[in-house]
Design a protein around this motif. Sequence first.
Motif, PDB file in Angstrom:
ATOM      1  N   PRO A  17      35.374  28.130 -24.435  1.00 37.72           N
ATOM      2  CA  PRO A  17      34.086  27.481 -24.166  1.00 37.72           C
ATOM      3  C   PRO A  17      34.108  26.009 -24.562  1.00 37.72           C
ATOM      4  CG  PRO A  17      33.953  28.703 -26.217  1.00 37.72           C
ATOM      5  CD  PRO A  17      35.318  28.969 -25.652  1.00 37.72           C
ATOM      6  N   HIS A  18      33.222  25.214 -23.953  1.00 41.29           N
ATOM      7  CA  HIS A  18      33.205  23.767 -24.168  1.00 41.29           C
ATOM      8  C   HIS A  18      31.942  23.232 -24.839  1.00 41.29           C
ATOM      9  CE1 HIS A  18      36.422  22.910 -20.867  1.00 41.29           C
ATOM     10  NE2 HIS A  18      36.965  22.984 -22.066  1.00 41.29           N
ATOM     11  N   ASN A  19      30.952  24.074 -25.093  1.00 39.36           N
ATOM     12  CA  ASN A  19      29.676  23.529 -25.556  1.00 39.36           C
ATOM     13  C   ASN A  19      29.774  22.843 -26.918  1.00 39.36           C
ATOM     14  OD1 ASN A  19      28.437  24.216 -23.222  1.00 39.36           O
ATOM     15  ND2 ASN A  19      27.129  25.821 -24.070  1.00 39.36           N
ATOM     16  N   TYR A  20      30.597  23.377 -27.835  1.00 39.64           N
ATOM     17  CA  TYR A  20      30.738  22.685 -29.117  1.00 39.64           C
ATOM     18  C   TYR A  20      31.364  21.311 -28.921  1.00 39.64           C
ATOM     19  CZ  TYR A  20      32.368  21.178 -33.652  1.00 39.64           C
ATOM     20  OH  TYR A  20      32.611  20.407 -34.776  1.00 39.64           O
ATOM     21  N   GLU A  21      32.415  21.228 -28.129  1.00 46.47           N
ATOM     22  CA  GLU A  21      33.089  19.950 -27.907  1.00 46.47           C
ATOM     23  C   GLU A  21      32.112  18.908 -27.376  1.00 46.47           C
ATOM     24  OE1 GLU A  21      37.614  21.510 -26.978  1.00 46.47           O
ATOM     25  OE2 GLU A  21      36.337  20.933 -25.297  1.00 46.47           O
ATOM     26  N   VAL A  22      31.212  19.341 -26.497  1.00 49.29           N
ATOM     27  CA  VAL A  22      30.227  18.426 -25.914  1.00 49.29           C
ATOM     28  C   VAL A  22      29.145  18.070 -26.926  1.00 49.29           C
ATOM     29  CG1 VAL A  22      28.428  18.200 -24.163  1.00 49.29           C
ATOM     30  CG2 VAL A  22      30.643  19.191 -23.547  1.00 49.29           C
ATOM     31  N   LEU A  23      28.487  19.074 -27.499  1.00 52.63           N
ATOM     32  CA  LEU A  23      27.298  18.840 -28.329  1.00 52.63           C
ATOM     33  C   LEU A  23      27.634  18.267 -29.703  1.00 52.63           C
ATOM     34  CD1 LEU A  23      25.224  22.023 -27.407  1.00 52.63           C
ATOM     35  CD2 LEU A  23      24.917  19.682 -26.569  1.00 52.63           C
ATOM     36  N   SER A  24      28.843  18.512 -30.195  1.00 49.57           N
ATOM     37  CA  SER A  24      29.234  17.974 -31.499  1.00 49.57           C
ATOM     38  C   SER A  24      29.648  16.517 -31.417  1.00 49.57           C
ATOM     39  CB  SER A  24      30.395  18.784 -32.073  1.00 49.57           C
ATOM     40  OG  SER A  24      31.582  18.553 -31.319  1.00 49.57           O
ATOM     41  N   PRO A  61      30.864   3.557 -20.332  1.00 51.33           N
ATOM     42  CA  PRO A  61      29.548   3.260 -20.909  1.00 51.33           C
ATOM     43  C   PRO A  61      28.873   4.552 -21.363  1.00 51.33           C
ATOM     44  CG  PRO A  61      29.844   2.116 -18.821  1.00 51.33           C
ATOM     45  CD  PRO A  61      30.996   3.071 -18.946  1.00 51.33           C
ATOM     46  N   GLN A  62      28.061   4.455 -22.377  1.00 53.66           N
ATOM     47  CA  GLN A  62      27.451   5.649 -22.957  1.00 53.66           C
ATOM     48  C   GLN A  62      26.713   6.491 -21.924  1.00 53.66           C
ATOM     49  OE1 GLN A  62      25.327   5.575 -26.879  1.00 53.66           O
ATOM     50  NE2 GLN A  62      23.559   6.149 -25.626  1.00 53.66           N
ATOM     51  N   ALA A  63      25.948   5.863 -21.039  1.00 52.41           N
ATOM     52  CA  ALA A  63      25.174   6.614 -20.054  1.00 52.41           C
ATOM     53  C   ALA A  63      26.083   7.386 -19.107  1.00 52.41           C
ATOM     54  CB  ALA A  63      24.267   5.674 -19.267  1.00 52.41           C
ATOM     55  N   VAL A  64      27.196   6.777 -18.724  1.00 51.73           N
ATOM     56  CA  VAL A  64      28.138   7.440 -17.818  1.00 51.73           C
ATOM     57  C   VAL A  64      28.833   8.588 -18.543  1.00 51.73           C
ATOM     58  CG1 VAL A  64      30.158   7.132 -16.352  1.00 51.73           C
ATOM     59  CG2 VAL A  64      28.461   5.307 -16.524  1.00 51.73           C
ATOM     60  N   GLU A  65      29.233   8.334 -19.799  1.00 49.46           N
ATOM     61  CA  GLU A  65      29.883   9.387 -20.570  1.00 49.46           C
ATOM     62  C   GLU A  65      28.949  10.574 -20.763  1.00 49.46           C
ATOM     63  OE1 GLU A  65      32.535   9.408 -24.540  1.00 49.46           O
ATOM     64  OE2 GLU A  65      30.382   9.208 -24.905  1.00 49.46           O
ATOM     65  N   THR A  66      27.677  10.307 -21.069  1.00 47.67           N
ATOM     66  CA  THR A  66      26.713  11.386 -21.267  1.00 47.67           C
ATOM     67  C   THR A  66      26.520  12.185 -19.975  1.00 47.67           C
ATOM     68  OG1 THR A  66      25.568  10.099 -22.963  1.00 47.67           O
ATOM     69  CG2 THR A  66      24.372  11.951 -22.011  1.00 47.67           C
ATOM     70  N   SER A  67      26.536  11.503 -18.842  1.00 49.88           N
ATOM     71  CA  SER A  67      26.427  12.190 -17.558  1.00 49.88           C
ATOM     72  C   SER A  67      27.631  13.108 -17.334  1.00 49.88           C
ATOM     73  CB  SER A  67      26.322  11.166 -16.430  1.00 49.88           C
ATOM     74  OG  SER A  67      26.248  11.802 -15.175  1.00 49.88           O
ATOM     75  N   LEU A  68      28.833  12.627 -17.691  1.00 53.05           N
ATOM     76  CA  LEU A  68      30.033  13.457 -17.582  1.00 53.05           C
ATOM     77  C   LEU A  68      29.919  14.671 -18.494  1.00 53.05           C
ATOM     78  CD1 LEU A  68      32.983  14.099 -16.810  1.00 53.05           C
ATOM     79  CD2 LEU A  68      33.703  12.479 -18.581  1.00 53.05           C
ATOM     80  N   MET A  69      29.449  14.468 -19.723  1.00 52.98           N
ATOM     81  CA  MET A  69      29.323  15.583 -20.652  1.00 52.98           C
ATOM     82  C   MET A  69      28.276  16.590 -20.181  1.00 52.98           C
ATOM     83  SD  MET A  69      31.632  15.126 -22.825  1.00 52.98           S
ATOM     84  CE  MET A  69      32.819  13.767 -22.777  1.00 52.98           C
ATOM     85  N   ARG A  70      27.263  16.119 -19.500  1.00 47.53           N
ATOM     86  CA  ARG A  70      26.278  17.038 -18.927  1.00 47.53           C
ATOM     87  C   ARG A  70      26.945  17.965 -17.903  1.00 47.53           C
ATOM     88  NH1 ARG A  70      22.936  13.576 -17.665  1.00 47.53           N
ATOM     89  NH2 ARG A  70      21.386  13.855 -19.316  1.00 47.53           N
ATOM     90  N   GLN A  71      27.886  17.422 -17.142  1.00 44.30           N
ATOM     91  CA  GLN A  71      28.618  18.234 -16.166  1.00 44.30           C
ATOM     92  C   GLN A  71      29.547  19.230 -16.864  1.00 44.30           C
ATOM     93  OE1 GLN A  71      26.530  17.324 -13.415  1.00 44.30           O
ATOM     94  NE2 GLN A  71      28.416  18.172 -12.553  1.00 44.30           N
ATOM     95  N   LEU A  72      30.068  18.855 -18.028  1.00 48.04           N
ATOM     96  CA  LEU A  72      30.987  19.739 -18.752  1.00 48.04           C
ATOM     97  C   LEU A  72      30.258  20.785 -19.590  1.00 48.04           C
ATOM     98  CD1 LEU A  72      33.689  17.175 -19.943  1.00 48.04           C
ATOM     99  CD2 LEU A  72      33.845  18.800 -18.046  1.00 48.04           C
ATOM    100  N   LEU A  73      28.969  20.601 -19.828  1.00 50.54           N
ATOM    101  CA  LEU A  73      28.194  21.582 -20.579  1.00 50.54           C
ATOM    102  C   LEU A  73      28.249  22.931 -19.864  1.00 50.54           C
ATOM    103  CD1 LEU A  73      26.323  21.463 -23.139  1.00 50.54           C
ATOM    104  CD2 LEU A  73      24.416  21.511 -21.530  1.00 50.54           C
ATOM    105  N   ASN A  74      28.451  23.994 -20.620  1.00 48.69           N
ATOM    106  CA  ASN A  74      28.535  25.373 -20.122  1.00 48.69           C
ATOM    107  C   ASN A  74      29.820  25.659 -19.359  1.00 48.69           C
ATOM    108  OD1 ASN A  74      25.879  26.037 -21.130  1.00 48.69           O
ATOM    109  ND2 ASN A  74      25.013  24.983 -19.352  1.00 48.69           N
ATOM    110  N   SER A  75      30.741  24.703 -19.328  1.00 55.36           N
ATOM    111  CA  SER A  75      32.009  24.925 -18.628  1.00 55.36           C
ATOM    112  C   SER A  75      33.021  25.596 -19.544  1.00 55.36           C
ATOM    113  CB  SER A  75      32.568  23.602 -18.096  1.00 55.36           C
ATOM    114  OG  SER A  75      33.014  22.773 -19.162  1.00 55.36           O
ATOM    115  N   TYR A  76      34.150  25.999 -18.951  1.00 50.23           N
ATOM    116  CA  TYR A  76      35.230  26.658 -19.674  1.00 50.23           C
ATOM    117  C   TYR A  76      36.560  26.031 -19.281  1.00 50.23           C
ATOM    118  CZ  TYR A  76      32.009  30.501 -20.842  1.00 50.23           C
ATOM    119  OH  TYR A  76      30.968  31.251 -21.324  1.00 50.23           O
TER     120      TYR A  76
END
Length: 236
Positions: free
Chosen positions: A113-120, A129-144
């Motif tokens: 699972p990837h949620n810890y890697e994203v949320l931590s 840029p932070q906004a772009v990185e956060t958008s990428l992490m939103r796509q990775l949320l709930n992924s495996y």
Amino acid sequence: MSPGVEHRPSPVRAAGGPKGAWLTLLDKGADVLQPAAPLKAFDVYVAGLHCGRDDPAMQMEAHHYAKVVNGDLLQCVIFDGNTADANLIGIEYIVSGELFDGLPEEEKGYWHPHNYEVLSGQLSAPGLPQAVETSLMRQLLNSYGKTWHTWHTGTHAAPGHDLPLGGANLMWSFNRDGEADEGLRTDFESSLGLDSAAKRETRAQLRSAARPQRGVDLLEDAFTGTTPVPGVQDAG
């Protein structure tokens, strides 16, 4: 190296002698005459930490260069650094939660699972840029991710092998604070100029979309003194 991204060399020097004249000629000829189309799309750089599924004490940096195949699938080649001398140490396939849910039951055990890697804030995309990185992490949320490492080159504090030895290792994600070796974590963050605490604060907005995931508690007994992170929950 992209502007704004700190250099992170490999922790080991691969065994073997210098290239020699024939390899220099080969490199030049290949650059001019041979296509490298499959490699050109591996243009998203994401850095994080991995541990062995069957040997959680085997921990290392993982510098991913990813190809976005579509909205549900990424393919990554993994190196032990981000400079020209970095060693290729593994591969990772990343699927959305929807694709994961459709996998055969016996297959799901290979995917972390990837949620810890994203949320931590542990996972980052240096240079974005932070906004772009956060958008990428939103796509990775709930992924495996399904990750195999073929070469353990160690860490910058304790280099590993200078050649890929033994079989491939199935890797896993960290899922609680305190699971990653503190020296490894701080060395990784300081070398790349990362601030995981700030990233965690920014990504708190993603928590409401986080779903329980398989595998969060898989290595729970392998570590002591750990702390759960809000939004990271085992599905079982």
